[in-house]
Scaffold this motif. Structure first.
Motif: not given
Length: 380
Positions: A110, A112-113, A116-119
């Protein structure tokens, strides 16, 4: 950008096992140790890590486990990667203690993007280095940050030819500047010509003056440095194309001396000053590794070369890790910059004033030379 510490092991549980225990670094470092202790191997290990992170080494290794910590823009990056039989067993990148990329031996992981502030999960081939596959300034700027450190770093084997016999082939119908802009690799450790022309193109006469000044500190009085076509009577490329060479003119003398006619010591000094000044002027602030600094130079010039390298590091232009077994070089460098390697079987440990303050501080009061500290082996 600074490499703070590093540990490495390879071929664990095999007869060819070798380990470098956790070793910490400062802005400028002199690595010393007896023959076969692991000085050059340390340089190779760090060079290998730079290749993995930058993408210059795209394939998985037979064996190797790296763990390194960096300080980049006041943030702490930790990168870990482990290989076995050309399969990436584990890979992780964290920033200030938070994992940003993880993957396992199946290639799944995984990342971190940032936008988008998410994994999100991903899957790459088992032999692929995820850090290389996920370089994206928009979504994964933390990967670009550490990759920039690696691509702005370089390894110089001072005791080698250092590119003295390497000349560029000039294309017909183009100027020297146009040709070198198209063909040179300013980051190539053995391409001083390419680095010089990149520096002169971007920084002009100031770049020349800095090289000439540093060469003067090394005892080589120059009034000019340039790149010019080599006289065809000396050598030509196939099909009659001219060869391009670094040329120097010594103070109070008129002959223009091509690099192939310089002594090996003088050329090494010239190539090193070109490379160090490129690092200073370009502001890339990477890591400069120099193996056997001072090899082929006399006492005064070897010490001056070390001093120049350390001044560049002190100015913030780069981080320096250099190796030497020269008694005079050791005596000229403060123990605060030393890394003393000691080997016990397949394991190597490094001692510094940071991880062994008592040993270093006690020796300061003996009145003995730094070289005596090297030979004492008084670590535990």
């Amino acid at each position: 950008m600074t490499l703070l510490n590093l540990s490495y092991a390879e071929f664990e549980n095999e007869p060819r096992f070798w380990r470098l225990n956790l070793l910490d670094f400062g802005p400028s470092n002199l690595v010393v140790g007896k023959n076969a202790t692991g000085k050059s191997r340390l340089i190779s290990v760090i060079t290998g890590l730079m290749g993995i992170i930058s993408g210059a080494r795209p394939n998985a290794l037979d064996s190797g486990t790296y763990s390194a910590e960096f300080l980049i823009e006041e943030k702490r990056y930790v990168y870990e990667i482990s290989f076995k039989q050309k399969i990436v067993q584990h890979e992780r990148l964290s920033v200030d203690g938070t994992d940003r990329l993880t993957r396992n031996e199946t290639g799944q992981g995984s990342i971190y993007y940032s936008k988008e502030d998410r994994y999100l999960e991903f899957a790459v081939p088992t032999g692929t280095i995820a850090l290389q596959a996920k370089k994206d300034q928009l979504q994964h700027p933390f990967i670009v940050d550490i990759s920039n450190w690696a691509s702005s770093s370089a390894t110089y084997i001072f005791g080698s030819d250092f590119g003295r016999s390497r000349l560029h082939v000039a294309a017909q119908q183009t100027s020297v500047i146009e040709e070198l802009q198209a063909s040179s690799n300013k980051e190539d450790p053995d391409d001083a010509v390419g680095t010089y022309i990149a520096g002169y193109k971007h920084f002009g006469d100031a770049f020349d003056r800095a090289i000439i000044e540093d060469m003067g500190k090394l005892g080589y009085a120059l009034r000019e440095v340039a790149v010019e076509p080599l006289d065809p009577g000396i050598a030509m490329a196939p099909h009659g194309a001219p060869l391009l060479s670094l040329v120097v003119v010594e103070r109070d003398l008129s002959p223009r001396i091509p690099q192939i006619f310089l002594s090996q010591g003088m050329f090494r000094a010239l190539a090193l000053t070109i490379k160090l000044n490129w690092s200073t002027f370009s502001g890339r602030k990477g890591l400069i590794l120099i193996d056997d600094l001072g090899e082929g130079l006399d006492y005064e010039r070897a010490c001056a070369a070390v001093e120049i390298a350390m001044q560049k590091a002190a100015s913030g232009a780069c981080q320096i890790i250099m190796t030497s077994n020269d008694r005079f070089v050791m005596n000229s460098v403060s123990l605060d910059h030393w890394i003393v390697l000691q080997r016990n079987g397949p394991e190597v440990k490094g001692y510094t004033s940071r991880n062994s303050p008592n040993e270093f501080e006690s020796f300061r009061f003996t009145g003995l030379s730094n070289f005596d500290f090297f030979t004492s082996g008084g670590f535990h």
